[in-house]
Design a protein around this motif. Structure first.
Motif, PDB file in Angstrom:
ATOM      1  N   GLU A 185       7.680   1.735   0.880  1.00 20.32           N
ATOM      2  CA  GLU A 185       8.491   1.746  -0.335  1.00 20.32           C
ATOM      3  C   GLU A 185       7.904   0.871  -1.447  1.00 20.32           C
ATOM      4  OE1 GLU A 185      13.014   1.819   0.360  1.00 20.32           O
ATOM      5  OE2 GLU A 185      12.224   1.062   2.278  1.00 20.32           O
ATOM      6  N   LEU A 186       6.959   0.022  -1.115  1.00 25.01           N
ATOM      7  CA  LEU A 186       6.406  -0.920  -2.087  1.00 25.01           C
ATOM      8  C   LEU A 186       5.818  -0.255  -3.345  1.00 25.01           C
ATOM      9  CD1 LEU A 186       4.721  -3.691   0.107  1.00 25.01           C
ATOM     10  CD2 LEU A 186       6.544  -4.018  -1.588  1.00 25.01           C
ATOM     11  N   PRO A 187       5.092   0.869  -3.223  1.00 20.94           N
ATOM     12  CA  PRO A 187       4.520   1.480  -4.442  1.00 20.94           C
ATOM     13  C   PRO A 187       5.566   1.898  -5.481  1.00 20.94           C
ATOM     14  CG  PRO A 187       3.423   2.333  -2.495  1.00 20.94           C
ATOM     15  CD  PRO A 187       4.617   1.557  -2.005  1.00 20.94           C
ATOM     16  N   ASP A 188       6.819   2.040  -5.062  1.00 16.08           N
ATOM     17  CA  ASP A 188       7.873   2.462  -5.992  1.00 16.08           C
ATOM     18  C   ASP A 188       8.577   1.283  -6.659  1.00 16.08           C
ATOM     19  OD1 ASP A 188       7.438   5.167  -5.334  1.00 16.08           O
ATOM     20  OD2 ASP A 188       8.673   4.936  -3.525  1.00 16.08           O
ATOM     21  N   ILE A 189       8.169   0.070  -6.319  1.00 17.66           N
ATOM     22  CA  ILE A 189       8.840  -1.132  -6.840  1.00 17.66           C
ATOM     23  C   ILE A 189       7.892  -1.897  -7.767  1.00 17.66           C
ATOM     24  CG2 ILE A 189       9.938  -3.322  -6.224  1.00 17.66           C
ATOM     25  CD1 ILE A 189      10.617  -2.071  -3.497  1.00 17.66           C
ATOM     26  N   PRO A 190       8.286  -2.178  -8.998  1.00 17.55           N
ATOM     27  CA  PRO A 190       7.430  -2.983  -9.883  1.00 17.55           C
ATOM     28  C   PRO A 190       7.293  -4.406  -9.355  1.00 17.55           C
ATOM     29  CG  PRO A 190       9.572  -2.579 -10.899  1.00 17.55           C
ATOM     30  CD  PRO A 190       9.536  -1.744  -9.663  1.00 17.55           C
ATOM     31  N   LEU A 191       6.070  -4.932  -9.381  1.00 11.28           N
ATOM     32  CA  LEU A 191       5.783  -6.231  -8.789  1.00 11.28           C
ATOM     33  C   LEU A 191       5.223  -7.206  -9.816  1.00 11.28           C
ATOM     34  CD1 LEU A 191       3.935  -5.017  -5.545  1.00 11.28           C
ATOM     35  CD2 LEU A 191       6.301  -5.823  -5.684  1.00 11.28           C
ATOM     36  N   VAL A 192       5.470  -8.490  -9.582  1.00 10.70           N
ATOM     37  CA  VAL A 192       4.804  -9.565 -10.317  1.00 10.70           C
ATOM     38  C   VAL A 192       4.123 -10.443  -9.266  1.00 10.70           C
ATOM     39  CG1 VAL A 192       6.955 -10.925 -10.405  1.00 10.70           C
ATOM     40  CG2 VAL A 192       5.035 -11.509 -11.900  1.00 10.70           C
ATOM     41  N   LEU A 193       2.806 -10.635  -9.418  1.00  4.47           N
ATOM     42  CA  LEU A 193       2.009 -11.292  -8.382  1.00  4.47           C
ATOM     43  C   LEU A 193       1.185 -12.426  -8.961  1.00  4.47           C
ATOM     44  CD1 LEU A 193       0.616  -8.066  -6.622  1.00  4.47           C
ATOM     45  CD2 LEU A 193       2.626  -9.412  -5.946  1.00  4.47           C
ATOM     46  N   GLN A 210      -3.159  -4.259   6.653  1.00  2.34           N
ATOM     47  CA  GLN A 210      -2.717  -3.977   8.015  1.00  2.34           C
ATOM     48  C   GLN A 210      -1.827  -2.739   8.081  1.00  2.34           C
ATOM     49  OE1 GLN A 210      -1.033  -7.791   9.037  1.00  2.34           O
ATOM     50  NE2 GLN A 210      -3.026  -8.687   9.541  1.00  2.34           N
ATOM     51  N   HIS A 211      -1.409  -2.262   6.904  1.00  3.74           N
ATOM     52  CA  HIS A 211      -0.641  -1.011   6.820  1.00  3.74           C
ATOM     53  C   HIS A 211      -1.450   0.053   6.067  1.00  3.74           C
ATOM     54  CE1 HIS A 211       3.285  -2.426   8.402  1.00  3.74           C
ATOM     55  NE2 HIS A 211       2.848  -3.593   7.979  1.00  3.74           N
ATOM     56  N   ASN A 212      -2.758  -0.159   6.027  1.00 10.62           N
ATOM     57  CA  ASN A 212      -3.672   0.780   5.353  1.00 10.62           C
ATOM     58  C   ASN A 212      -3.287   1.011   3.886  1.00 10.62           C
ATOM     59  OD1 ASN A 212      -5.275   1.284   7.706  1.00 10.62           O
ATOM     60  ND2 ASN A 212      -3.587   2.542   8.482  1.00 10.62           N
ATOM     61  N   MET A 213      -2.862  -0.063   3.246  1.00  9.78           N
ATOM     62  CA  MET A 213      -2.482   0.015   1.841  1.00  9.78           C
ATOM     63  C   MET A 213      -3.386  -0.903   1.025  1.00  9.78           C
ATOM     64  SD  MET A 213       1.682  -0.133   2.237  1.00  9.78           S
ATOM     65  CE  MET A 213       1.979   0.110   0.479  1.00  9.78           C
ATOM     66  N   LYS A 214      -3.587  -0.531  -0.251  1.00  4.20           N
ATOM     67  CA  LYS A 214      -4.386  -1.350  -1.148  1.00  4.20           C
ATOM     68  C   LYS A 214      -3.554  -1.783  -2.347  1.00  4.20           C
ATOM     69  CE  LYS A 214      -8.892   0.667  -0.020  1.00  4.20           C
ATOM     70  NZ  LYS A 214     -10.110   1.338  -0.561  1.00  4.20           N
ATOM     71  N   LEU A 215      -3.956  -2.891  -2.942  1.00  9.13           N
ATOM     72  CA  LEU A 215      -3.269  -3.403  -4.116  1.00  9.13           C
ATOM     73  C   LEU A 215      -3.269  -2.375  -5.244  1.00  9.13           C
ATOM     74  CD1 LEU A 215      -1.882  -6.093  -4.789  1.00  9.13           C
ATOM     75  CD2 LEU A 215      -4.037  -6.871  -5.781  1.00  9.13           C
ATOM     76  N   SER A 216      -4.340  -1.610  -5.346  1.00  5.83           N
ATOM     77  CA  SER A 216      -4.459  -0.615  -6.416  1.00  5.83           C
ATOM     78  C   SER A 216      -3.426   0.499  -6.322  1.00  5.83           C
ATOM     79  CB  SER A 216      -5.868  -0.002  -6.410  1.00  5.83           C
ATOM     80  OG  SER A 216      -6.147   0.584  -5.147  1.00  5.83           O
ATOM     81  N   SER A 217      -2.801   0.636  -5.140  1.00  3.73           N
ATOM     82  CA  SER A 217      -1.792   1.687  -4.973  1.00  3.73           C
ATOM     83  C   SER A 217      -0.398   1.225  -5.401  1.00  3.73           C
ATOM     84  CB  SER A 217      -1.743   2.150  -3.517  1.00  3.73           C
ATOM     85  OG  SER A 217      -1.243   1.112  -2.676  1.00  3.73           O
ATOM     86  N   LEU A 218      -0.271  -0.038  -5.759  1.00  2.64           N
ATOM     87  CA  LEU A 218       1.036  -0.597  -6.107  1.00  2.64           C
ATOM     88  C   LEU A 218       1.236  -0.630  -7.618  1.00  2.64           C
ATOM     89  CD1 LEU A 218       1.214  -3.596  -3.606  1.00  2.64           C
ATOM     90  CD2 LEU A 218       1.844  -1.206  -3.249  1.00  2.64           C
TER      91      LEU A 218
END
Length: 298
Positions: A185-193, A210-218
Motif C-alpha cells: 500500500e505504500l506507493p499509494d501514500i504520499p511520503l516525507v523522508l 526485502q519486499h522487492n520494492m524500490k524508493l523510486s516506486s513510491l
C-alpha cells in the motif's frame, strides 16, 4: 611551533577560508592571518595560493596538512596520557553525530559527561551519517556516532544503542484511521523522508528491498534534512513520515501524531560509534565507556 598554530593552519586548510577558520576557532581573522604568516616565515614557503577571495593549498601546504594531522593527534594523546598519570582527564574531544542521535539521544549524555569531566573541552558536529564519516576521515572529529547500515572499510564501527524506525501520520490525517498497512500500500501514500546520505533513509531503503520494492516506486513529496522538519511538515500536509521512534515520543503521548504499523516490515537499526581503523584509546575511549554505562537511561 605551538599545537594551536597547527590547529589554525589545519582549520584554514580544511575550510579553505580564513573567515570560516576564525568562526570555527573563535579567534579574530587578523589573528588567523598572523598565525599563517608566521608559519610561512618559519618554513620559508607559501602555504596557500591567494586568488581573489579564494585560496587553495600549495604543494608545501599539502605536505604540512598531511603531517599536521598526525602531529596534532600525537599532541592530543600525549596530553591525555600525561594527565592520566594522576587520574585527571583533560584535553579536547571533538564528537560528530548524525542528526537523530545528536537531537534525541546525546544531549543528556553530554550534560552528564561534562559534569563528570569538567576539564574536557567537548564539541559536537551535527550532520547526516555520510557527512559524519567524511568528517572523521578528514580528521575534523575524533569520534563519530552514526545510524546507517553501510560500512566503510577504513572505519571501525562499535555498537552503541538499538533503535527502530516507524511510520507516523498527523493524528487528524485520513491515513490515521488505519492502525496497520501492508508494504504494497505504500506507493499509494504520499511520503516525507530524510535526505540522501542519512542513516534513516538507508534503513528504510533496506526494508523496502526485502519486499522487492524500490524508493523510486513510491510517491515521495519531499526529502528533508532533519526529523524536526518532517514532524512540522506532517502538521500541515496529509502524508506519512518515516522517523525514529525516539524522535516522536512527546508527540505520541500528546496525541498529535500516530504510528501506523507497516505489516511484516520491521525497521530495526543500530546506533554505532565510528572511529578510524587503528585509532584507539584517549578521550574517545573514555567517552565510549561512559556512554556504555549510561546507555540504559537513554
Amino acid at each position: 611551533m605551538s599545537d594551536f598554530r597547527l590547529k589554525v593552519f589545519q582549520s584554514v586548510a580544511k575550510n579553505l577560508s580564513f573567515t570560516k577558520a576564525s568562526q570555527e576557532l573563535f579567534v579574530s581573522q587578523p589573528a588567523i592571518t598572523k598565525h599563517i604568516q608566521e608559519l610561512e616565515t618559519y618554513y620559508q614557503v607559501r602555504l596557500f595560493e591567494r586568488q581573489g577571495s579564494k585560496i587553495s593549498l600549495t604543494v608545501a601546504g599539502e605536505l604540512l596538512l598531511k603531517h599536521s594531522e598526525k602531529i596534532l593527534e600525537d599532541y592530543k594523546r600525549l596530553e591525555y596520557e600525561m594527565h592520566l598519570l594522576h587520574n585527571e582527564y583533560i584535553g579536547e574531544l571533538k564528537l560528530g553525530a548524525s542528526t537523530t542521535i545528536a537531537q534525541y539521544v546525546l544531549p543528556p549524555l553530554l550534560a552528564n559527561f561534562i559534569a563528570k569531566f569538567p576539564k574536557v573541552s567537548l564539541s559536537l558536529l551535527n550532520g547526516n551519517s555520510r557527512g559524519i564519516e567524511a568528517a572523521l576521515q578528514e580528521h575534523r572529529i575524533d569520534l563519530g556516532l552514526v545510524e546507517g547500515i553501510f560500512r566503510l572499510p577504513s572505519l571501525k564501527y562499535l555498537p552503541f544503542l538499538q533503535d527502530e524506525l516507524v511510520a507516523v501520520v498527523n493524528a487528524h490525517s485520513k491515513f490515521a484511521v488505519q492502525d496497520e498497512i501492508t508494504p504494497e500500500e505504500l506507493p499509494d501514500i504520499p511520503l516525507v523522508l530524510r535526505e540522501r546520505g542519512s542513516g534513516t533513509l538507508d534503513v528504510f531503503e533496506r526494508a523496502l528491498s526485502q519486499h522487492n520494492m524500490k524508493l523510486s516506486s513510491l510517491h515521495v513529496l519531499m526529502y528533508l534534512g532533519s526529523t524536526e522538519s518532517i514532524k512540522l511538515f506532517l502538521e500541515h500536509t496529509d502524508c506519512m513520515g518515516i522517523v525514529s521512534i525516539r524522535s516522536v515520543h512527546k508527540e505520541l503521548v500528546a496525541g498529535n501524531l500516530r504510528v501506523v504499523e507497516i505489516k511484516g516490515m520491521p525497521m530495526q537499526r543500530e546506533f554505532n560509534f565510528v572511529q578510524l581503523q587503528g585509532q584507539e584509546g584517549g578521550l574517545s575511549q573514555v567517552f565510549m565507556r561512559f556512554a556504555g554505562l549510561h546507555s540504559k537511561n537513554l
